[in-house]
Design an enzyme around this catalytic site. Structure first.
Site, short mmCIF file in Angstrom:
data_model
loop_
_atom_site.label_atom_id
_atom_site.label_comp_id
_atom_site.label_asym_id
_atom_site.label_seq_id
_atom_site.Cartn_x
_atom_site.Cartn_y
_atom_site.Cartn_z
N GLY A 72 0.78 -1.24 0.00
CA GLY A 72 0.00 0.00 0.00
C GLY A 72 0.81 1.29 0.00
O GLY A 72 0.35 2.30 -0.53
N GLU A 106 4.18 4.34 6.08
CA GLU A 106 2.96 3.50 6.09
C GLU A 106 1.86 4.20 5.31
O GLU A 106 1.76 5.41 5.31
CB GLU A 106 2.49 3.32 7.54
CG GLU A 106 2.71 1.94 8.13
CD GLU A 106 1.77 0.87 7.58
OE1 GLU A 106 1.30 0.98 6.43
OE2 GLU A 106 1.52 -0.09 8.31
N ASP A 107 1.00 3.39 4.71
CA ASP A 107 -0.13 3.96 3.99
C ASP A 107 -1.23 4.40 4.95
O ASP A 107 -1.68 5.54 4.92
CB ASP A 107 -0.68 2.98 2.95
CG ASP A 107 -0.92 1.57 3.51
OD1 ASP A 107 -0.69 1.36 4.72
OD2 ASP A 107 -1.33 0.70 2.74
N ASP A 151 -5.10 1.77 10.97
CA ASP A 151 -6.49 1.55 11.35
C ASP A 151 -6.51 1.14 12.83
O ASP A 151 -6.54 1.99 13.72
CB ASP A 151 -7.10 0.49 10.43
CG ASP A 151 -8.57 0.25 10.66
OD1 ASP A 151 -9.13 0.89 11.57
OD2 ASP A 151 -9.17 -0.57 9.95
N VAL A 204 -11.35 2.80 2.79
CA VAL A 204 -10.98 3.66 1.66
C VAL A 204 -10.05 2.94 0.69
O VAL A 204 -9.37 1.97 1.07
CB VAL A 204 -10.33 4.97 2.14
CG1 VAL A 204 -11.33 5.83 2.91
CG2 VAL A 204 -9.08 4.70 3.00
N ASP A 229 -5.83 -0.71 -1.79
CA ASP A 229 -6.56 -1.58 -2.72
C ASP A 229 -7.74 -2.29 -2.08
O ASP A 229 -7.93 -2.27 -0.86
CB ASP A 229 -5.62 -2.67 -3.24
CG ASP A 229 -5.35 -3.74 -2.17
OD1 ASP A 229 -5.14 -3.38 -1.00
OD2 ASP A 229 -5.38 -4.94 -2.51
N ARG A 274 -5.41 0.68 -6.65
CA ARG A 274 -4.18 1.28 -6.13
C ARG A 274 -3.76 2.51 -6.94
O ARG A 274 -3.11 3.41 -6.43
CB ARG A 274 -3.04 0.27 -6.14
CG ARG A 274 -3.20 -0.88 -5.15
CD ARG A 274 -1.88 -1.62 -5.00
NE ARG A 274 -2.02 -2.94 -4.41
CZ ARG A 274 -2.03 -3.19 -3.10
NH1 ARG A 274 -1.95 -2.20 -2.25
NH2 ARG A 274 -2.14 -4.41 -2.65
P1 5GP Z 1 -4.23 -2.02 11.12
O1 5GP Z 1 -3.29 -3.12 11.55
O2 5GP Z 1 -3.74 -0.64 11.54
O3 5GP Z 1 -5.64 -2.28 11.54
O4 5GP Z 1 -4.29 -2.06 9.55
C1 5GP Z 1 -3.23 -1.67 8.78
C2 5GP Z 1 -3.32 -2.24 7.37
O5 5GP Z 1 -4.65 -2.63 7.03
C3 5GP Z 1 -2.94 -1.19 6.37
O6 5GP Z 1 -1.54 -1.19 6.12
C4 5GP Z 1 -3.76 -1.59 5.16
O7 5GP Z 1 -3.07 -2.57 4.42
C5 5GP Z 1 -5.01 -2.20 5.74
N1 5GP Z 1 -6.12 -1.23 5.85
C6 5GP Z 1 -6.60 -0.64 6.98
N2 5GP Z 1 -7.61 0.19 6.70
C7 5GP Z 1 -7.76 0.14 5.35
C8 5GP Z 1 -8.65 0.83 4.44
O8 5GP Z 1 -9.51 1.65 4.78
N3 5GP Z 1 -8.49 0.53 3.11
C9 5GP Z 1 -7.56 -0.36 2.65
N4 5GP Z 1 -7.52 -0.57 1.34
N5 5GP Z 1 -6.72 -1.02 3.49
C10 5GP Z 1 -6.81 -0.76 4.82
#
Ligand code: 5GP
Length: 181
Positions: A47, A102-103, A106, A156, A162, A168
């Site tokens: 991402g 980082e992208d 969440d 999103v 993606d 992407r």
């Molecule tokens: P976390 O571990 O913080 O819950 O999630 C991180 C990863 O989940 C991000 O690097 C991404 O790959 C994916 N992710 C979290 N939220 C989203 C979102 O709204 N859209 C997309 N496409 N990927 C997300």
């Protein structure tokens, strides 16, 4: 754009212009903060590749590049809580100033895991630059030194993000309203 006509795409959350301006500002801030000690940029695949590419060109320092791939989602759109390294770094982090790119953050699970893992490799410093941080309940994420945008807790896509490898290359970030895989 053909991509714009996709009925699964909802409202724009961060426009192309806002992305350009904010990435430029982050690049300037990083250039100032790391003067004399160019960081190793560690991109979290897949991402972050679009953001990292733009951010790196907004940093006026001889930065290094490395990439890591972790899986926390599989192909689903909800956090599984399981994080594993799919591709590890090539570089030895010992004594390096490391800036993780980082992208999106969440739950923060992915970043917390990564932070612990990278810290154990004895970098001189370890900071995080996240393009997007979702609003929501208390995150587990370590301190985020640089944040692009805080966004509502909606799923999103675009600008590197993606759904099953699609979207992407959208030049902006927008809500995804399609079926969750
Ligand atoms: P976390 O571990 O913080 O819950 O999630 C991180 C990863 O989940 C991000 O690097 C991404 O790959 C994916 N992710 C979290 N939220 C989203 C979102 O709204 N859209 C997309 N496409 N990927 C997300």
């Amino acid at each position: 754009m053909v991509l714009d006509a996709d009925p699964d795409l909802g409202p724009v959350v961060v426009s192309e212009d806002d992305l350009r301006d904010r990435v430029a500002a982050l690049g300037k801030q990083i250039t100032d903060d790391y003067a004399g000690r160019p960081p190793l940029l560690v991109g979290v695949l897949k991402g972050a590749f679009v953001f990292m590419s733009d951010l790196a060109r907004a940093i006026d320092l001889p930065v290094g590049f490395d990439f890591m791939a972790v899986a926390s989602y599989g192909s689903a759109t909800k956090t599984s809580g399981v994080v594993r390294i799919v591709k590890d770094l090539d570089a030895d982090l010992g004594g390096r100033d490391v800036l993780v790119v980082e992208d999106i953050v969440d739950s923060g699970l992915t970043l917390s895991y990564l932070h612990r893992n990278l810290q154990a490799r004895n970098p001189a410093s370890l900071e995080v630059c996240a393009l997007l941080v979702k609003d929501g309940p208390e995150r587990q994420a370590p301190d985020l030194r640089y944040v692009g945008f805080r966004i509502p807790a909606e799923f999103v896509v675009g600008y590197g993000l993606d759904v099953e490898e699609r979207y992407r290359n959208l030049p902006y970030v927008c809500v995804y309203r399609g079926a969750q895989p």
